[in-house]
Design an enzyme around this catalytic site. Structure first.
Site, PDB file in Angstrom:
ATOM      1  N   GLU A 150      -4.351  -5.991  -8.289  1.00 32.94           N
ATOM      2  CA  GLU A 150      -4.734  -5.108  -7.186  1.00 32.94           C
ATOM      3  C   GLU A 150      -5.488  -5.942  -6.151  1.00 32.94           C
ATOM      4  OE1 GLU A 150      -6.042  -0.768  -7.792  1.00 32.94           O
ATOM      5  OE2 GLU A 150      -7.940  -1.863  -7.626  1.00 32.94           O
TER       6      GLU A 150
ATOM      7  N   HIS B   8       0.865  -1.188   0.000  1.00 33.99           N
ATOM      8  CA  HIS B   8       0.000   0.000   0.000  1.00 33.99           C
ATOM      9  C   HIS B   8       0.896   1.229   0.000  1.00 33.99           C
ATOM     10  CE1 HIS B   8      -3.646   2.366   0.856  1.00 33.99           C
ATOM     11  NE2 HIS B   8      -2.826   3.130   1.561  1.00 33.99           N
ATOM     12  N   GLN B   9       0.793   2.053  -1.036  1.00 35.67           N
ATOM     13  CA  GLN B   9       1.607   3.265  -1.123  1.00 35.67           C
ATOM     14  C   GLN B   9       0.789   4.476  -0.726  1.00 35.67           C
ATOM     15  OE1 GLN B   9       4.000   1.818  -4.980  1.00 35.67           O
ATOM     16  NE2 GLN B   9       4.296   3.993  -4.548  1.00 35.67           N
ATOM     17  N   SER B  10       1.432   5.380   0.012  1.00 36.36           N
ATOM     18  CA  SER B  10       0.728   6.556   0.499  1.00 36.36           C
ATOM     19  C   SER B  10       1.731   7.606   0.938  1.00 36.36           C
ATOM     20  CB  SER B  10      -0.177   6.180   1.674  1.00 36.36           C
ATOM     21  OG  SER B  10      -0.835   7.314   2.198  1.00 36.36           O
TER      22      SER B  10
ATOM     23  N   THR C 176      -9.926   7.994  -4.291  1.00 33.24           N
ATOM     24  CA  THR C 176     -11.247   7.455  -4.602  1.00 33.24           C
ATOM     25  C   THR C 176     -12.135   8.599  -5.052  1.00 33.24           C
ATOM     26  OG1 THR C 176     -10.984   5.722  -2.942  1.00 33.24           O
ATOM     27  CG2 THR C 176     -13.209   6.157  -3.714  1.00 33.24           C
TER      28      THR C 176
END
EC number: 4.3.99.-
Length: 487
Positions: free
Chosen positions: A325, A137-139, A168
């Site tokens: 995904e 998970h990239q953030s 989103t």
């Protein structure tokens, strides 16, 4: 791309009921399930711990049912394909059964197209199914405290009136309604989670400077689902769009072939969904299908001869042919993770994601603080503004001109659509903005009150009037609108 709560380990890693269960209603009690990691159960533990583990597993399934119910009952695509559920206040385990049925149907479809596999294909399938995967998970957001990572879905953040930025959008919600899941890219190499990820993008997008990596054996993953592409766009970026140009350049024909939609049925956005039980078989069979259709003999030889001998080589293959995904329902809270800095974070990214620890490191002088403040104004980031006001001294002259890269003067930025009333009030209270000053560029001659009326923002109108906004300065076509807004 693109919340984690975790469940007990199982003796059988792929139980037949992994995607389904008995219909059970949990009611409003589920709203209390939030960020605490749930207990694990393992062989050899005493009865009390094992019982706690079973309760944790049940709760994870119950929460997952709400996420799948929200998706299947509200996504327009599922209505179009005949796979929708009836809308309800709460969803039972029938929502998980719907995933299970779709997954089995999609797996059967590709298996039927392939027919019997030859010995090399069988060996490739077994190799992929035996592999250990990791989810990435990239953030830019601060999603951990050094001991526990807590990643929430867009839906959960909205319910809790929290946001650290996201990817989103309205179209995603309308078509799929899958915004109660946390999104992950997939690392197929089999390396340890503490090894730096081999992939830094997903479907051409760089989703953040930091990667949070968990094993596919993490209990929370057992209630997740996999798509072979970005679930919304459902297209593999091929050729020059691919992340690993050094690899794709070796197999030009494969690169051209890989750019494609992967769907079942007549709707090209109908990405096939696979539950945890079926996901590895699905990747293997879809790879074999791609290879059978490919004209790139060198690529096919590479897959059979080298990719089965090397985890990184297999990852290059699978992350070129697919952009898989993975989606975990609602929340992932775990201590069993690794965090990897992939690149330096930009100041704008720290502001947009409300990453105050990163912001503290990136703001080293008042000039940086002023630039950060402009970013916060543009994005309506109240928490960032409060942090900057508490840690730096500003003057009105700091905001007399917008820095390079900003398109609006201060008064317009403070009052445009989506602007924060809190930030506006802070600037007016400190005398850093003049409430009746006319705009000099966009909508020249208008004032902040014009913007507030135009955008129908009653709260902003009230704040401006409190600070002395003159309604007589309103453009003539906004005066009647103000009366209607205040009526």
């Amino acid at each position: 791309m693109r919340v984690e709560t975790h469940s007990p380990s199982f003796t059988n890693p792929n139980p037949a009921e992994a995607c389904s269960g008995d219909p059970t209603e949990m009611g409003s009690r589920l709203s209390g399930v939030s960020r605490a990691p749930l207990p694990h159960a393992a062989a050899g533990r005493d009865g009390e711990a094992a019982a706690a583990g079973k309760i944790g597993a049940f709760l994870r399934k119950a929460v997952a049912a709400q996420s799948y119910g929200l998706m299947f009952a509200n996504g327009k695509l599922f209505e179009a394909t005949g796979d929708a559920l009836e809308k309800r206040e709460q969803y039972g385990f029938s929502a998980l059964k719907r995933l299970d049925g779709l997954s089995r149907r999609n797996l059967d479809a590709v298996a039927a197209r392939l027919g019997a596999l030859d010995s090399a294909e069988q060996a490739l399938k077994q190799h992929i199914m035996a592999g250990a995967w990791h989810f990435r998970h990239q953030s830019n957001a601060a999603l951990d405290d050094g001991e526990k990572a807590t990643i929430a879905s867009n839906h959960l953040l909205s319910r809790q009136a929290r946001s650290s930025g996201g990817n989103t959008f309205a179209d995603d919600k309308a078509l799929l309604s899958n915004h109660d899941f946390v999104f992950f890219g997939v690392e197929f190499s089999g390396r340890d989670k503490n090894d730096k990820p081999l992939n830094h993008k997903h479907s051409t997008m760089d989703f953040g400077a930091n990667a949070y990596v968990v094993s596919d054996a993490l209990p929370a993953c057992r209630n997740g689902y996999l798509t072979l592409t970005d679930h919304f766009f459902n297209r593999v970026p091929g050729g020059r769009e691919a992340e690993h140009q050094d690899f794709v350049g070796r197999f030009a024909q494969m690169g051209r072939e890989s750019g494609r939609w992967i769907h079942e049925g007549k709707y090209r956005q109908n990405a096939p969904l696979f539950c945890y039980r079926d996901m590895k078989a699905a990747v293997a069979l879809h790879l074999i299908e791609f290879m059978r259709n490919s004209q790139d003999e060198a690529f096919k030889a590479y897959v059979f001869d080298q990719a089965t001998q090397s985890g990184p080589a297999l990852d290059r293959v699978l992350n070129s042919v697919f952009q898989a995904e993975f989606h975990i329902p609602r929340l992932m809270a775990t201590t069993d993770y690794a965090k990897h800095p992939l690149r330096p974070m930009l100041l704008k990214e720290a502001v947009d994601s409300v990453n105050l620890p990163a912001l503290s490191d990136l703001v080293s002088n008042r000039g940086d603080a002023v630039t950060a403040m402009w970013h916060a104004i543009n994005k309506g980031k109240d928490e960032v503004v409060a942090y900057l006001l508490g840690n730096w001294q500003f003057e009105a002259k700091d905001f007399s001109h917008a820095p390079a890269g900003f398109y609006h003067e201060l008064n317009y930025a403070l009052s445009e659509s989506g602007a924060s009333v809190y930030i506006l009030d802070q600037f007016l209270s400190r005398g850093w903005a003049a409430v009746n000053a006319p705009f000099e560029h966009v909508n020249r001659g208008d004032t902040m009150l014009d913007n507030a009326v135009k955008y129908g923002n009653r709260e902003m109108v009230a704040a401006l009037i409190k600070h002395g906004a003159d309604r007589n300065l309103l453009s003539k076509w906004h005066k009647s609108d103000l009366d209607a807004l205040l009526a």
